[in-house]
Design an enzyme around this catalytic site. Structure first.
Site, PDB file in Angstrom:
ATOM      1  N   THR A 219       9.774   8.321   5.607  1.00  0.00           N
ATOM      2  CA  THR A 219      10.330   8.970   4.422  1.00  0.00           C
ATOM      3  C   THR A 219      11.093  10.205   4.848  1.00  0.00           C
ATOM      4  O   THR A 219      10.643  10.894   5.777  1.00  0.00           O
ATOM      5  CB  THR A 219       9.167   9.433   3.506  1.00  0.00           C
ATOM      6  OG1 THR A 219       8.416   8.288   3.130  1.00  0.00           O
ATOM      7  CG2 THR A 219       9.656  10.173   2.281  1.00  0.00           C
TER       8      THR A 219
ATOM      9  N   ARG B  27       5.164  -2.201  -5.499  1.00  0.00           N
ATOM     10  CA  ARG B  27       4.289  -1.264  -4.781  1.00  0.00           C
ATOM     11  C   ARG B  27       4.911   0.140  -4.796  1.00  0.00           C
ATOM     12  O   ARG B  27       6.100   0.316  -4.553  1.00  0.00           O
ATOM     13  CB  ARG B  27       4.090  -1.738  -3.356  1.00  0.00           C
ATOM     14  CG  ARG B  27       3.247  -0.798  -2.473  1.00  0.00           C
ATOM     15  CD  ARG B  27       4.095   0.159  -1.659  1.00  0.00           C
ATOM     16  NE  ARG B  27       3.321   0.934  -0.708  1.00  0.00           N
ATOM     17  CZ  ARG B  27       3.791   1.975  -0.040  1.00  0.00           C
ATOM     18  NH1 ARG B  27       5.030   2.380  -0.211  1.00  0.00           N
ATOM     19  NH2 ARG B  27       3.030   2.627   0.810  1.00  0.00           N
ATOM     20  N   VAL B  28       4.097   1.128  -5.069  1.00  0.00           N
ATOM     21  CA  VAL B  28       4.569   2.514  -5.027  1.00  0.00           C
ATOM     22  C   VAL B  28       3.702   3.282  -4.038  1.00  0.00           C
ATOM     23  O   VAL B  28       2.475   3.172  -4.067  1.00  0.00           O
ATOM     24  CB  VAL B  28       4.483   3.167  -6.431  1.00  0.00           C
ATOM     25  CG1 VAL B  28       4.865   4.638  -6.367  1.00  0.00           C
ATOM     26  CG2 VAL B  28       5.399   2.434  -7.414  1.00  0.00           C
ATOM     27  N   GLY B  29       4.343   4.046  -3.172  1.00  0.00           N
ATOM     28  CA  GLY B  29       3.604   4.827  -2.175  1.00  0.00           C
ATOM     29  C   GLY B  29       3.349   6.244  -2.656  1.00  0.00           C
ATOM     30  O   GLY B  29       3.397   6.535  -3.854  1.00  0.00           O
ATOM     31  N   ASP B  30       3.096   7.140  -1.704  1.00  0.00           N
ATOM     32  CA  ASP B  30       2.811   8.535  -2.048  1.00  0.00           C
ATOM     33  C   ASP B  30       4.065   9.326  -2.402  1.00  0.00           C
ATOM     34  O   ASP B  30       3.986  10.345  -3.085  1.00  0.00           O
ATOM     35  CB  ASP B  30       2.140   9.218  -0.841  1.00  0.00           C
ATOM     36  CG  ASP B  30       3.066   9.198   0.381  1.00  0.00           C
ATOM     37  OD1 ASP B  30       3.531   8.100   0.759  1.00  0.00           O
ATOM     38  OD2 ASP B  30       3.341  10.266   0.953  1.00  0.00           O
TER      39      ASP B  30
ATOM     40  N   THR C  69       5.006  12.148   5.215  1.00  0.00           N
ATOM     41  CA  THR C  69       5.497  10.822   5.582  1.00  0.00           C
ATOM     42  C   THR C  69       4.340  10.088   6.254  1.00  0.00           C
ATOM     43  O   THR C  69       3.465  10.719   6.835  1.00  0.00           O
ATOM     44  CB  THR C  69       6.734  10.906   6.510  1.00  0.00           C
ATOM     45  OG1 THR C  69       7.126   9.578   6.882  1.00  0.00           O
ATOM     46  CG2 THR C  69       6.470  11.705   7.772  1.00  0.00           C
ATOM     47  N   GLY C  70       4.343   8.772   6.135  1.00  0.00           N
ATOM     48  CA  GLY C  70       3.251   7.999   6.713  1.00  0.00           C
ATOM     49  C   GLY C  70       2.725   6.988   5.713  1.00  0.00           C
ATOM     50  O   GLY C  70       3.365   6.726   4.690  1.00  0.00           O
TER      51      GLY C  70
ATOM     52  N   GLY D 146       1.409   5.659   2.771  1.00  0.00           N
ATOM     53  CA  GLY D 146       1.204   6.224   1.440  1.00  0.00           C
ATOM     54  C   GLY D 146      -0.139   5.889   0.847  1.00  0.00           C
ATOM     55  O   GLY D 146      -0.744   6.698   0.130  1.00  0.00           O
TER      56      GLY D 146
HETATM   57  N1  ASP Z   1       5.020   7.414   2.743  1.00  0.00           N
HETATM   58  C1  ASP Z   1       5.917   6.306   2.587  1.00  0.00           C
HETATM   59  C2  ASP Z   1       5.271   5.262   1.727  1.00  0.00           C
HETATM   60  O1  ASP Z   1       4.099   4.993   1.885  1.00  0.00           O
HETATM   61  C3  ASP Z   1       6.364   5.683   3.861  1.00  0.00           C
HETATM   62  C4  ASP Z   1       6.472   6.600   5.055  1.00  0.00           C
HETATM   63  O2  ASP Z   1       6.779   7.762   4.924  1.00  0.00           O
HETATM   64  O3  ASP Z   1       6.249   6.152   6.193  1.00  0.00           O
HETATM   65  O4  ASP Z   1       5.949   4.685   0.914  1.00  0.00           O
END
Ligand code: ASP
Length: 289
Positions: A150, A178-181, A201-202, A204
């Site tokens: 992200t 699907r919705v992430g963080d 980032t990572g 979610g």
């Molecule tokens: N955090 C984002 C999500 O889970 C993806 C990412 O930043 O790696 O959608």
């Protein structure tokens, strides 16, 4: 004149440089955050954000983005939006033009059309090839993991206003819807003028379990430097999830305070961020886990 901007991953350097130019000239933190995200969203070589992002399991690119104003804590976010290159701009319009905080899916797309944004094809040939290959790998039971990153940005402007924002195509081969963080306040981003801001980032699914960005901002409120706040927030999230499940996703955080300090932390190797401030020119930093 004190200002700063920080954003996740080295691919944000161009956007951070553009944001820094704006802040140097007295521009607003909110606009600088939007500008930094637009650069990455428009860049087809970044396969995890905007144009050229990674599709979901059905081959559609669904984008998430958010923006927050540290002055009054107002929020604009969109999730699972298809066909628009710059979800950060739609999110900004949600903040300024609606009484709501988050619009999703078709509702967000209809709102974008009303606001005059043009529909675009987001899938590039290169990403289409990657997607087909990974889909085959998935069917064959082979490793089908696709990277997900992200752009998350925090900015402080010369009038002491702060903003934060995110933009992502989320995890590759994700379920439709699907919705992430990233579009979730407190999880993927947070900012409060009285303290500072954070963005993540990572994975979610893990980051949202601990509202990691809100926690990092509260740590800065207690007096921690942004780098320490990022480290403690990442460590706590990692430990809390790992202790019961024995596994945890990659995660990284960048934080900035309202005095021009910034820093980042990650629970894995290879995390980089770009930052600039009244004291230092735009540069890439690497974080040791
Ligand atoms: N955090 C984002 C999500 O889970 C993806 C990412 O930043 O790696 O959608």
């Amino acid at each position: 004149m004190i200002w700063s901007t920080i954003a996740t991953w080295e691919f944000s350097l161009q956007g951070v440089s553009a944001a820094a130019d704006m802040l140097l000239k007295g521009g607003r933190a909110l606009d600088a955050v939007e500008e930094a995200a637009i650069y990455t969203e428009n860049d087809p070589s970044v396969n995890t954000v905007g144009y050229g992002g990674i599709p979901n399991i059905e081959g559609e690119i669904e984008l998430d983005a958010a923006i927050m104003d540290g002055y009054d804590l107002s929020i604009g976010a969109v999730a699972a939006v298809k066909g628009y290159k710059n979800p950060i701009c739609i999110a900004h319009k949600v903040l300024t033009e609606t009484p709501h905080n988050i619009l999703v899916g078709r509702g967000a797309e209809e709102f974008a059309a009303k606001m005059g944004f043009e529909k675009t094809i987001l899938l590039t040939e290169e990403v289409s090839k990657i997607w087909h290959k990974k889909k085959e790998d998935l069917k064959a039971g082979k490793n089908s993991i696709i990277g997900h990153d992200t752009i998350g940005i925090v900015a402080l402007d010369s009038k002491a206003n702060m903003a934060s924002g995110t933009s992502t195509s989320g995890s590759g081969l994700k379920y439709k819807g699907r919705v992430g963080d990233s579009p979730l306040v407190g999880s993927g981003f947070y900012v409060d003028n009285s303290v500072g801001g954070a963005t993540a980032t990572g994975l979610g699914e893990d980051i949202m379990k601990c509202c990691t960005c809100f926690y990092a901002v509260e740590l800065m409120r207690q007096g921690y430097h942004p780098k320490e706040a990022a480290e403690i927030a990442v460590k706590r999230t990692h430990t809390r999830i790992y202790e019961k499940t024995g596994k945890v996703g990659n995660m990284a955080l960048v934080c900035a305070d309202n005095k021009g300090n910034f820093g980042g932390a990650a629970n894995h190797k290879g995390f980089t961020y770009a930052a600039a401030s009244y004291k230092c020119k735009p540069e890439i930093y690497e974080v040791e886990p």
